[in-house]
Each structure stands twice: as C-alpha cells, then as structure tokens.
Scaffold this active site. Structure first.
Site, PDB file in Angstrom:
ATOM      1  N   ARG A 232     -30.906  30.956  15.231  1.00 23.57           N
ATOM      2  CA  ARG A 232     -31.648  30.090  14.316  1.00 23.57           C
ATOM      3  C   ARG A 232     -30.687  29.016  13.806  1.00 23.57           C
ATOM      4  NH1 ARG A 232     -35.504  31.657  16.348  1.00 23.57           N
ATOM      5  NH2 ARG A 232     -37.316  32.737  15.481  1.00 23.57           N
ATOM      6  N   ASP A 256     -29.211  25.901  20.908  1.00 26.19           N
ATOM      7  CA  ASP A 256     -30.609  25.874  21.333  1.00 26.19           C
ATOM      8  C   ASP A 256     -31.508  25.758  20.107  1.00 26.19           C
ATOM      9  OD1 ASP A 256     -32.685  26.163  23.339  1.00 26.19           O
ATOM     10  OD2 ASP A 256     -33.052  28.170  22.525  1.00 26.19           O
ATOM     11  N   GLU A 261     -34.758  21.360  13.028  1.00 29.12           N
ATOM     12  CA  GLU A 261     -35.414  21.187  14.331  1.00 29.12           C
ATOM     13  C   GLU A 261     -36.910  20.942  14.251  1.00 29.12           C
ATOM     14  OE1 GLU A 261     -34.389  25.036  16.217  1.00 29.12           O
ATOM     15  OE2 GLU A 261     -36.535  25.478  16.218  1.00 29.12           O
ATOM     16  N   HIS A 293     -34.737  24.624  21.735  1.00 26.11           N
ATOM     17  CA  HIS A 293     -35.334  25.946  21.500  1.00 26.11           C
ATOM     18  C   HIS A 293     -36.075  26.454  22.738  1.00 26.11           C
ATOM     19  CE1 HIS A 293     -36.357  28.599  17.856  1.00 26.11           C
ATOM     20  NE2 HIS A 293     -36.494  29.316  18.944  1.00 26.11           N
TER      21      HIS A 293
HETATM   22  P1  NAI Z   1     -32.791  42.206  16.650  1.00 20.57           P
HETATM   23  O1  NAI Z   1     -33.479  42.465  15.358  1.00 20.57           O
HETATM   24  O2  NAI Z   1     -32.990  43.158  17.785  1.00 20.57           O
HETATM   25  O3  NAI Z   1     -31.214  42.083  16.411  1.00 20.57           O
HETATM   26  C1  NAI Z   1     -30.644  41.404  15.329  1.00 20.57           C
HETATM   27  C2  NAI Z   1     -29.302  42.061  15.028  1.00 20.57           C
HETATM   28  O4  NAI Z   1     -28.665  41.285  13.997  1.00 20.57           O
HETATM   29  C3  NAI Z   1     -29.418  43.507  14.538  1.00 20.57           C
HETATM   30  O5  NAI Z   1     -28.531  44.352  15.241  1.00 20.57           O
HETATM   31  C4  NAI Z   1     -29.048  43.401  13.066  1.00 20.57           C
HETATM   32  O6  NAI Z   1     -28.416  44.577  12.550  1.00 20.57           O
HETATM   33  C5  NAI Z   1     -28.097  42.208  13.085  1.00 20.57           C
HETATM   34  N1  NAI Z   1     -27.933  41.610  11.773  1.00 20.57           N
HETATM   35  C6  NAI Z   1     -28.839  41.464  10.783  1.00 20.57           C
HETATM   36  N2  NAI Z   1     -28.267  40.915   9.688  1.00 20.57           N
HETATM   37  C7  NAI Z   1     -26.970  40.730  10.001  1.00 20.57           C
HETATM   38  C8  NAI Z   1     -25.873  40.214   9.270  1.00 20.57           C
HETATM   39  N3  NAI Z   1     -25.996  39.817   7.993  1.00 20.57           N
HETATM   40  N4  NAI Z   1     -24.683  40.149   9.888  1.00 20.57           N
HETATM   41  C9  NAI Z   1     -24.528  40.583  11.171  1.00 20.57           C
HETATM   42  N5  NAI Z   1     -25.544  41.092  11.913  1.00 20.57           N
HETATM   43  C10 NAI Z   1     -26.741  41.156  11.329  1.00 20.57           C
HETATM   44  O7  NAI Z   1     -33.206  40.723  17.070  1.00 20.57           O
HETATM   45  P2  NAI Z   1     -33.156  40.059  18.521  1.00 20.57           P
HETATM   46  O8  NAI Z   1     -34.437  40.300  19.234  1.00 20.57           O
HETATM   47  O9  NAI Z   1     -31.887  40.415  19.182  1.00 20.57           O
HETATM   48  O10 NAI Z   1     -33.160  38.507  18.119  1.00 20.57           O
HETATM   49  C11 NAI Z   1     -32.077  37.933  17.413  1.00 20.57           C
HETATM   50  C12 NAI Z   1     -32.468  36.556  16.945  1.00 20.57           C
HETATM   51  O11 NAI Z   1     -32.628  35.698  18.071  1.00 20.57           O
HETATM   52  C13 NAI Z   1     -33.844  36.473  16.248  1.00 20.57           C
HETATM   53  O12 NAI Z   1     -33.739  36.801  14.868  1.00 20.57           O
HETATM   54  C14 NAI Z   1     -34.223  35.043  16.452  1.00 20.57           C
HETATM   55  O13 NAI Z   1     -33.751  34.304  15.341  1.00 20.57           O
HETATM   56  C15 NAI Z   1     -33.456  34.620  17.693  1.00 20.57           C
HETATM   57  N6  NAI Z   1     -34.335  34.278  18.813  1.00 20.57           N
HETATM   58  C16 NAI Z   1     -34.198  33.055  19.414  1.00 20.57           C
HETATM   59  C17 NAI Z   1     -35.008  32.686  20.471  1.00 20.57           C
HETATM   60  C18 NAI Z   1     -34.865  31.374  21.195  1.00 20.57           C
HETATM   61  O14 NAI Z   1     -35.793  30.978  21.908  1.00 20.57           O
HETATM   62  N7  NAI Z   1     -33.752  30.675  21.078  1.00 20.57           N
HETATM   63  C19 NAI Z   1     -36.076  33.592  20.937  1.00 20.57           C
HETATM   64  C20 NAI Z   1     -36.072  34.881  20.290  1.00 20.57           C
HETATM   65  C21 NAI Z   1     -35.259  35.192  19.244  1.00 20.57           C
END
Ligand code: NAI
Length: 327
Positions: A232, A256, A261, A293
């Site tokens: 993000r 990305d 954005e 994105h």
């Molecule tokens: P997820 O929920 O499986 O993993 C997120 C991880 O971040 C978890 O292990 C969590 O413990 C950790 N986390 C949370 N707060 C934290 C902090 N303060 N410090 C360090 N680690 C922390 O989510 P997933 O599916 O892996 O997605 C991650 C992010 O990717 C989403 O939140 C979204 O913002 C982004 N995303 C981007 C896309 C794109 O098209 N560029 C598409 C899909 C998701």
C-alpha cells in the site's frame, strides 16, 4: 442481490459477468465517494475496490439507501471505516486471498527490471541501439533480501527469493514457523534494515505501518539499497523517499502502489496535466519503476476475485455464515 459496482474497468465487467448466475450487477466507472454514493440507490449491496472511499459520511449514506453489504473485491480494507459499517449494521466482506503468487511475482518483476534494466534494453534495441553502456546489473544470488510482512504474499515472495539463492531476513509481528524452518531469520526492523540489499514491503497498511518507510528508517538502510512496495502506498513517506533517491541512499525504487494513487491509477491521463508533483518527481528518476497497482492483475487472480466476491454476495443474501467477513 442487486449490487452496485464502483470503479469498474472492462476486465471487472468481463470477469464478473462471466461467473455471475444469479445477481443483478450494475457497473459504474465512477469511484465510490460522497458525490457518487447515490448511484447505489435501489441496490442492496455495493462492490468496491482499493481506492473507493468508504468513510463515515459515505457509509451513513449507504445505510440510508438500504445497503446491507459492502463487498470488497480485494484483500486490503484500509479504505473502509469499519466502525461506521458496524454502527450502521452493514456487513463488510472481502477476498482475503486470490493469488498471493500474482503479487509476489510482480514484486520480483520489479526487482528484476530495476536490476537488469530490461525496460531500457527493450527500447534501446528497438531503436537500433545495441550498446550495453549503463545497463550493468548485479547478481541476486548471495544478496540479502529483507521482507516486511510475511503473510500470504510475503511467504511466497520469501520462497521465490530463496530460489534465487538470496539470504532472506524477515520482520513481522508473528514469525512464520514454516519460513523459519527454511532458514529465514526474523529480526527487529532496526536490525534488519542495515543488512539488506533489497527490501520488499508486504505488510498491510495500519496505523502502525503508515510511513514505516520514513527518513529515520531510510537512514538505517544500507546505502544503495533497493526498495520495493507492492503493498500500500502510504507505507512509504514519499517526500522522504524522494530525498533518499536524490542523496543516493536509495539506489532503486520499485512501486506498484502510491500514497495519492486514487487520483491517478487505473486511469488514462496521457492527455492530462498531472498536478501531483511528487509522482512527477518520482517518474523523473531513471532508477525508479512505477506500475499502477497491477500486482493482483493475473487471469487466475481475476477469476478467484470474481468467484469469491459473488459467493460472498450469495452467502449474504441467503443469510449464511460469511466466511470472508471483516465486520
Ligand atoms: P496477510 O494478512 O496474509 O499478511 C500480512 C502480514 O503482515 C501478516 O503476517 C501480518 O502479521 C503482518 N503485519 C501486520 N502488521 C504488521 C506490522 N505492524 N509490522 C510487520 N508486519 C505486520 O496479507 P497478504 O495477503 O500477504 O497481503 C499483504 C498486503 O498486500 C495487503 O494488506 C495489501 O495491502 C497488499 N496487496 C497488494 C496488491 C496489489 O495488487 N499490489 C494485491 C493484494 C494485496
């Protein structure tokens, strides 16, 4: 359930129409905000994406229109005021995982392009310029990669970078045992940052992670580091990053996602005057690669997003347990 889709592009209409068998879907190109919320009149649900604004005012207007469900067709939900949704008894569902591979692989694409400059080589060769001057890259093998957030996407990313022969360090609130068993070491952020040649962000945007990349954390990084953000935009303080690019502290930036954005991404602005000076400055650096994105944008992911979102809407209509409910 009659559902108003906001911020739609042709691919949203294609994939959702292909898999929809029972709901009335109304597609709008407009993003959801206070000016457009009335388009949802007559619907029971809205389907929204990453840059739609679901603040308190919009949610209370949705409630007044009788909206019962906010179906996010994405994983992140930092753009939704969940307390307001709860207050108005509107359920919020999402697609928690559609293809972690899509996003992780895109992060790797940014790394490889920035490193080996294939985007420049492509243009050069097309113009008959076969020179290799200034195209020098570096071996990924043996380099140290820092991964911030090792959830679904971060885990896939770690595995890919391990495959390249990189040393992978991680920072997360919760260590993933499977990754630890593969030799990935979890460290506090202040210890991880100075060791990495490449840093990739895969944590969600929360109050804790907003501007996690700022002048202080950039200062802790190894001079000449590569930073990649497919998570993000607001994880990065853009002005600090511009400063670090100017000083050379940051040698490569691949993004990305971008903090502002919503006014830019997913639109063709090629004939417009872009007023955002920060993105224009970022675009001017030869060592910055920006995609709008598209990390999620694979066929597999689009199929999964459409199927899961439609199932979420069906479950809400039938009063079933909402397995992908946020609130
Ligand atoms: P997820 O929920 O499986 O993993 C997120 C991880 O971040 C978890 O292990 C969590 O413990 C950790 N986390 C949370 N707060 C934290 C902090 N303060 N410090 C360090 N680690 C922390 O989510 P997933 O599916 O892996 O997605 C991650 C992010 O990717 C989403 O939140 C979204 O913002 C982004 N995303 C981007 C896309 C794109 O098209 N560029 C598409 C899909 C998701």
């Amino acid at each position: 359930m009659k559902t108003a889709f906001f911020s739609t592009q042709s691919y949203d209409r294609d994939y959702f129409s292909r898999f929809n068998t029972r709901h009335e879907l109304v597609f709008f190109e407009a993003p959801l905000n206070e000016k457009t919320v009335s388009l949802a009149n007559g619907c029971q649900a809205v389907c929204v994406f990453v840059n739609d604004q679901l603040n308190e005012a919009v949610i209370s207007q949705l409630a007044a229109l009788g909206i019962q469900l906010i179906a996010m067709r994405c994983a992140g939900y930092n753009n939704v005021n969940l307390a307001a949704a709860q207050l108005h008894n509107i359920k919020v569902v999402r697609v928690p995982a559609y293809s972690p591979y899509a996003v992780a692989e895109h992060a790797v694409a940014l790394i490889l392009t920035l490193n080996r400059k294939t985007h420049k080589a492509y243009n050069r060769v097309r113009e008959g310029n076969f020179s290799l001057e200034k195209l020098t890259g570096f071996d990924l093998h043996g380099k140290t990669v820092g991964v911030i957030g090792t959830g679904k996407i971060g885990q896939v990313f770690c595995d890919i970078m391990k495959g390249f022969g990189c040393r992978v360090l991680a920072f997360d609130l919760i260590a993933n045992k499977e990754l630890q068993a593969k030799g990935i070491e979890y460290l506090p952020l202040v210890q991880l940052l100075p060791q990495c040649d490449i840093i990739s962000l895969h944590c969600p945007l929360t109050e804790q992670t907003r501007h996690i990349i700022n002048s202080d954390t950039l200062g802790l990084m190894k001079p000449g580091v590569m930073l990649v953000n497919t998570s993000r935009g607001a994880l990065i303080d853009t002005r600090s990053v511009i400063h670090a690019l100017k000083s050379g502290q940051l040698r490569y930036l691949g993004i990305d996602v971008y903090e502002q954005e919503e006014k830019l991404f997913f639109h063709n602005l090629s004939e417009e005057i872009i007023e955002d000076d920060d993105i224009m400055r970022l675009m001017s650096f030869p060592n910055v690669l920006i995609t709008s994105h598209q990390g999620f944008f694979t066929d597999e992911a689009l199929i999964e997003i459409a199927k899961t979102t439609l199932q979420n809407i069906t479950d809400a209509e039938e009063g079933k347990t909402l397995v992908n409910k946020i609130v």
